[in-house]
Design an enzyme around this catalytic site. Structure first.
Site, PDB file in Angstrom:
ATOM      1  CD  GLU A  31      -4.709  70.180 -56.773  1.00 21.25           C
ATOM      2  OE1 GLU A  31      -5.264  70.486 -57.849  1.00 21.25           O
ATOM      3  OE2 GLU A  31      -5.295  70.149 -55.689  1.00 21.25           O
ATOM      4  CG  HIS A  82      -8.681  69.318 -57.621  1.00 20.31           C
ATOM      5  ND1 HIS A  82      -7.990  70.485 -57.432  1.00 20.31           N
ATOM      6  CD2 HIS A  82      -9.986  69.645 -57.471  1.00 20.31           C
ATOM      7  CE1 HIS A  82      -8.832  71.480 -57.187  1.00 20.31           C
ATOM      8  NE2 HIS A  82     -10.060  70.984 -57.208  1.00 20.31           N
ATOM      9  CB  VAL A 113     -13.270  68.223 -50.373  1.00 20.05           C
ATOM     10  CG1 VAL A 113     -13.193  66.720 -50.230  1.00 20.05           C
ATOM     11  CG2 VAL A 113     -14.169  68.839 -49.301  1.00 20.05           C
ATOM     12  N   GLY A 114     -11.167  71.205 -50.119  1.00 19.00           N
ATOM     13  CA  GLY A 114     -11.195  72.635 -50.454  1.00 19.00           C
ATOM     14  C   GLY A 114     -10.073  72.965 -51.429  1.00 19.00           C
ATOM     15  NE  ARG A 115      -9.168  75.892 -55.352  1.00 17.50           N
ATOM     16  CZ  ARG A 115     -10.294  75.300 -55.783  1.00 17.50           C
ATOM     17  NH1 ARG A 115     -10.644  74.112 -55.324  1.00 17.50           N
ATOM     18  NH2 ARG A 115     -11.055  75.882 -56.689  1.00 17.50           N
ATOM     19  CB  ILE A 131     -19.114  72.418 -50.134  1.00 17.17           C
ATOM     20  CG1 ILE A 131     -19.184  72.719 -51.636  1.00 17.17           C
ATOM     21  CG2 ILE A 131     -18.393  71.094 -49.881  1.00 17.17           C
ATOM     22  CD1 ILE A 131     -17.856  72.992 -52.295  1.00 17.17           C
ATOM     23  CB  SER A 173     -17.929  79.939 -40.730  1.00 15.89           C
ATOM     24  OG  SER A 173     -18.357  79.872 -42.048  1.00 15.89           O
ATOM     25  NE  ARG A 174     -16.156  84.135 -45.660  1.00 16.42           N
ATOM     26  CZ  ARG A 174     -16.533  84.234 -46.919  1.00 16.42           C
ATOM     27  NH1 ARG A 174     -16.091  85.209 -47.659  1.00 16.42           N
ATOM     28  NH2 ARG A 174     -17.358  83.362 -47.457  1.00 16.42           N
ATOM     29  CG  LEU A 205     -21.765  75.082 -41.946  1.00 19.46           C
ATOM     30  CD1 LEU A 205     -21.283  73.644 -41.957  1.00 19.46           C
ATOM     31  CD2 LEU A 205     -22.468  75.375 -40.616  1.00 19.46           C
ATOM     32  N   GLY A 206     -20.349  76.726 -45.858  1.00 15.62           N
ATOM     33  CA  GLY A 206     -21.130  77.290 -46.971  1.00 15.62           C
ATOM     34  C   GLY A 206     -21.982  76.186 -47.589  1.00 15.62           C
TER      35      GLY A 206
HETATM   36  O1  GLV Z   1     -12.104  72.522 -57.322  1.00 12.88           O
HETATM   37  C1  GLV Z   1     -13.142  72.727 -57.818  1.00 12.88           C
HETATM   38  C2  GLV Z   1     -13.894  73.940 -57.658  1.00 12.88           C
HETATM   39  O2  GLV Z   1     -13.442  74.873 -56.977  1.00 12.88           O
HETATM   40  O3  GLV Z   1     -14.972  74.016 -58.234  1.00 12.88           O
END
Ligand code: GLV
Length: 331
Positions: A277, A295, A246-248, A171, A190-191, A168-169
């Site tokens: 990727e 991505h 939408v993270g990694r 983004i 979250s952390r 919950l940063g």
């Molecule tokens: O993937 C995109 C970013 O980390 O900015």
């Protein structure tokens, strides 16, 4: 190498930029940064390796802009003995050797809030697409099946869903804001628990999954978050549960995700990022309850403009001995 050029008499400060493979990105950055700073661009010497170029030219470099996800490891850092700052141009900075930067006292910045709104929009788009079968319906119409087969299967309403946000940063907060407007309830992992946040906090992702209809991943990829979505978590999420990433890619055990989707153990997934990727497991391409995106969540001119401003603001702050605008970590 750079120094502030305005005024002309200030001594040139060393600065170098590493070039990412994405040409539009490079052009945008190089052109603009050159207006403000003198650049050292190791990729402009095709005859020479980056390493030998840096060994010769970059001994006094104090700041480096790492474009995109260009890996910045100890071999390159070791060639920059005067380095004090790495300006990252992405939200996630797992491609930068953070322990080595910490060890040497090199500050690191990331994209800060530059991408947050666009990434949040993308997460919502993926979620609505999975739940309401937008891409799947599009394929149905284009393939001419509608007149032959009638309506597609029922979708599922977004309003009222229990959303578990992991990270919950900047983004995650934008995602929460949007989902509240759709009538969803929010909980998060979250952390650490955030005192200023009204949503329930789950220290354990499995517990969060057990109390959510949807998990949205938007945290950094670290040793602690690698494969944070594993078989147990997906089992807890359940057969109607949806994973949005939408993270990694590395946040999700992709093999297990594929297995769970194929076996109907979870309900669907919306993925902008993948473990390897640009390779995507072919099973995912065959599933109608999966929405895939290359991505691309930050790929808007608006995001690039905001990033450009953030990069410059960090450089300007550094060279005027002011606090950095988006230091990483930022909490
Ligand atoms: O993937 C995109 C970013 O980390 O900015």
């Amino acid at each position: 190498m750079v120094g502030k050029q305005k005024g002309g008499h200030q001594e040139q400060e060393p600065f170098t930029i590493l070039i990412h493979r994405f040409p539009a990105f490079n052009l945008f950055f190089c052109t603009s940064l050159r207006e403000h700073y003198r650049l050292l661009d190791p990729h402009n010497s095709p005859e020479e390796s980056v390493h030998s170029y840096l060994s010769r030219e970059a001994q006094k470099v104090r700041a480096l802009v790492c474009v995109g996800h260009t890996p910045l490891k100890s071999d390159v850092l070791g060639l920059l003995p005067s380095l004090e700052l790495v300006v990252g141009s992405s939200a996630g900075v797992e491609h930068i050797d953070l322990p080595e930067c910490r060890r040497r006292g090199i500050a690191v910045t990331n994209a800060g809030t530059a991408f947050s709104e666009d990434v949040a929009d993308c997460a919502i788009a993926l979620l609505i697409d999975v739940l309401r079968r937008v891409s799947s319906g599009d394929r149905y119409v284009r393939s001419g099946l509608w007149p032959k087969c009638g309506h597609i299967a029922l979708g599922s309403k977004l309003g009222g869903k229990r959303i578990g946000i992991i990270g919950l940063g900047n983004i995650g907060s934008e995602i929460a804001k949007r989902l509240l407007a759709f009538g969803c309830s929010i909980a998060y992992n979250s952390r650490k628990k955030k005192v200023s946040v009204p949503f329930p906090f789950y220290a354990n992702v499995r517990d969060l999954a057990a109390n959510s209809d949807v998990l949205v991943l938007c945290c950094s990829l670290t040793n602690e978050t690698y494969h944070i979505i594993n078989t147990d978590v997906m089992k807890a999420l359940g057969k109607d549960g949806v994973v949005i990433n939408v993270g990694r890619g590395g946040l999700v055990d992709e093999k297990e995700l594929v297995r769970s989707l194929v076996g109907g153990e979870i309900g669907g997934a919306g993925l902008d990022v993948f473990e390897d990727e640009p390779d995507v497991p072919k099973e995912l391409c065959e599933l109608d309850n999966v929405v895939l995106s290359p991505h691309a969540s930050v790929l808007t001119p608006e995001s690039f403009e905001a990033l450009h401003d953030t990069v410059l603001a960090n450089l300007n702050a550094f060279f005027s001995n002011k606090p950095l605008v988006s230091p990483f970590p930022n909490e």
